[in-house]
Design a protein around this motif. Structure first.
Motif, short mmCIF file in Angstrom:
data_model
loop_
_atom_site.label_atom_id
_atom_site.label_comp_id
_atom_site.label_asym_id
_atom_site.label_seq_id
_atom_site.Cartn_x
_atom_site.Cartn_y
_atom_site.Cartn_z
N GLU A 31 0.76 -1.26 0.03
CA GLU A 31 0.05 -0.08 0.00
C GLU A 31 1.10 1.17 0.09
O GLU A 31 1.85 1.44 0.71
CB GLU A 31 -1.09 -0.08 1.23
N GLN A 32 0.46 2.21 -0.85
CA GLN A 32 1.13 3.63 -1.09
C GLN A 32 0.44 4.76 -1.07
O GLN A 32 -0.60 4.63 -1.87
CB GLN A 32 2.15 3.32 -2.15
N TYR A 33 0.52 5.58 0.01
CA TYR A 33 -0.14 6.90 -0.24
C TYR A 33 0.56 7.98 -0.94
O TYR A 33 1.75 8.07 -1.03
CB TYR A 33 -0.48 7.52 1.12
N VAL A 34 -0.16 8.39 -2.19
CA VAL A 34 0.31 9.19 -3.10
C VAL A 34 -0.31 10.51 -3.11
O VAL A 34 -1.63 10.62 -3.01
CB VAL A 34 0.24 8.53 -4.46
N GLU A 35 0.39 11.67 -2.95
CA GLU A 35 -0.18 12.96 -2.92
C GLU A 35 0.05 13.48 -4.02
O GLU A 35 1.18 14.00 -4.42
CB GLU A 35 0.04 13.86 -1.73
N VAL A 36 -1.09 13.96 -4.97
CA VAL A 36 -0.79 14.59 -6.25
C VAL A 36 -0.90 16.19 -5.96
O VAL A 36 -2.06 16.53 -5.60
CB VAL A 36 -1.80 14.16 -7.37
N PRO A 37 -0.08 17.11 -6.08
CA PRO A 37 -0.17 18.31 -6.10
C PRO A 37 -1.30 18.89 -6.89
O PRO A 37 -1.26 18.39 -8.07
CB PRO A 37 1.22 18.96 -6.45
N ASP A 38 -1.87 19.94 -6.49
CA ASP A 38 -3.19 20.43 -7.22
C ASP A 38 -2.71 21.42 -7.88
O ASP A 38 -2.26 22.63 -7.15
CB ASP A 38 -4.27 20.68 -6.29
N GLU A 39 -2.36 21.53 -9.35
CA GLU A 39 -1.88 22.68 -9.98
C GLU A 39 -2.86 24.02 -9.74
O GLU A 39 -2.24 24.92 -9.66
CB GLU A 39 -1.65 22.30 -11.38
N ASP A 40 -4.10 23.69 -9.93
CA ASP A 40 -4.90 24.79 -9.51
C ASP A 40 -4.68 25.51 -8.29
O ASP A 40 -5.05 26.76 -8.07
CB ASP A 40 -6.48 24.37 -9.85
N ALA A 41 -4.22 24.99 -7.56
CA ALA A 41 -3.95 25.50 -6.05
C ALA A 41 -3.03 26.56 -6.08
O ALA A 41 -2.79 27.39 -5.25
CB ALA A 41 -3.63 24.32 -4.96
N MET A 42 -2.05 26.52 -7.10
CA MET A 42 -1.02 27.72 -7.13
C MET A 42 -1.59 28.83 -8.21
O MET A 42 -1.94 28.72 -8.96
CB MET A 42 0.17 27.46 -7.99
N GLU A 43 -1.67 29.97 -7.12
CA GLU A 43 -2.28 31.18 -7.89
C GLU A 43 -1.06 32.21 -7.88
O GLU A 43 -0.26 32.21 -6.97
CB GLU A 43 -3.48 31.63 -7.10
N LEU A 44 -1.19 32.90 -9.08
CA LEU A 44 -0.35 34.30 -9.25
C LEU A 44 -1.03 35.43 -8.94
O LEU A 44 -2.19 35.53 -9.77
CB LEU A 44 0.49 33.94 -10.43
N ASP A 45 -0.39 36.27 -8.30
CA ASP A 45 -1.04 37.64 -8.20
C ASP A 45 0.08 38.87 -8.26
O ASP A 45 1.15 38.25 -7.76
CB ASP A 45 -1.79 37.98 -6.95
N ALA A 46 -0.19 39.91 -8.80
CA ALA A 46 0.76 40.82 -8.70
C ALA A 46 0.44 42.52 -8.49
O ALA A 46 -0.82 42.89 -8.83
CB ALA A 46 1.42 40.88 -10.00
N THR A 47 1.46 43.06 -7.89
CA THR A 47 0.78 44.63 -7.77
C THR A 47 1.92 45.24 -8.87
O THR A 47 3.10 45.10 -8.69
CB THR A 47 1.35 45.14 -6.29
N THR A 48 1.24 46.00 -9.67
CA THR A 48 2.01 46.68 -10.75
C THR A 48 2.09 48.29 -10.64
O THR A 48 1.48 48.74 -10.06
CB THR A 48 1.38 46.57 -12.12
#
Length: 199
Positions: A31-48
């Motif tokens: 048995e192996q627990y595998v955690e797949v990172p959620d790409e949608d969980a990474m968000e980019l924001d910026a102050t310009t």
């Protein structure tokens, strides 16, 4: 040693069970627990920071949330820092990759700020020593040569007058020279009595 074969890719986080059966019927379960990172969980924001026309002092202050630190940054300009400075107007695209190899791509725009316009007119001469200068621009801040901050200025004598006008971070200025001219001197002569018909 053991041979690795029938490797599978997984796309969801969870516990995966692998049963291995030998040619003699012996079974082993893993048995192996595998955690797949959620790409949608990474968000980019910026102050310009936008720029005045022709300037190159814009900036992008990038913020990354989610994903798994540490992150790497790959801007289309070739820069690899998180934030950018000394930018001209335009659109800048960045690819951010987290430690698991998940990527997020986004673009941010540096706009050109509206440039104020001020024109006090050409250098002039006037008989009247009181002349009103008008630098009105909606939303602007004003600074005249004497430190006053109104949109208009009463030029009550000859000399040079100047104003600096600022909207957002953009400043323009103008200067006018004013001379006063003496009124013409008219002399029609002494009072005179004329007979009827004389001119």
């Amino acid at each position: 040693t053991s041979d690795e074969k029938d490797l599978i890719g997984v796309s969801e986080t969870g516990t995966y069970v692998l049963t291995v059966t030998s040619e003699y019927g012996c079974e082993t379960t893993i048995e192996q627990y595998v955690e797949v990172p959620d790409e949608d969980a990474m968000e980019l924001d910026a102050t310009t920071e936008d720029v005045c026309e022709g300037d190159s002092d814009g900036s992008i202050d990038l913020t990354v949330t989610g994903g798994a630190p540490d992150y790497t940054f790959d801007w289309e300009t070739g820069a690899t820092d998180e934030d950018l400075t000394d930018l001209t107007a335009g659109t800048y695209t960045v690819t951010v990759t987290d430690i698991n190899g998940c990527e997020r791509v986004d673009s941010f725009t540096i706009d050109v700020l509206p440039t104020p316009v001020v024109d006090l007119g050409p250098d002039s001469s006037f008989c009247d020593s009181d002349y009103n200068l008008d630098a009105e621009n909606p939303g602007a801040a004003y600074l005249w040569q004497d430190g006053s901050t109104q949109s208009t200025f009463d030029a009550n004598g000859f000399g040079q007058y100047s104003v600096s006008l600022t909207i957002a971070a953009c400043t323009v200025s103008d200067t006018i020279s004013i001379d006063t001219t003496s009124l013409p001197n008219f002399n029609l002569g002494p009072d005179t009595s004329l007979c009827t018909g004389q001119v």
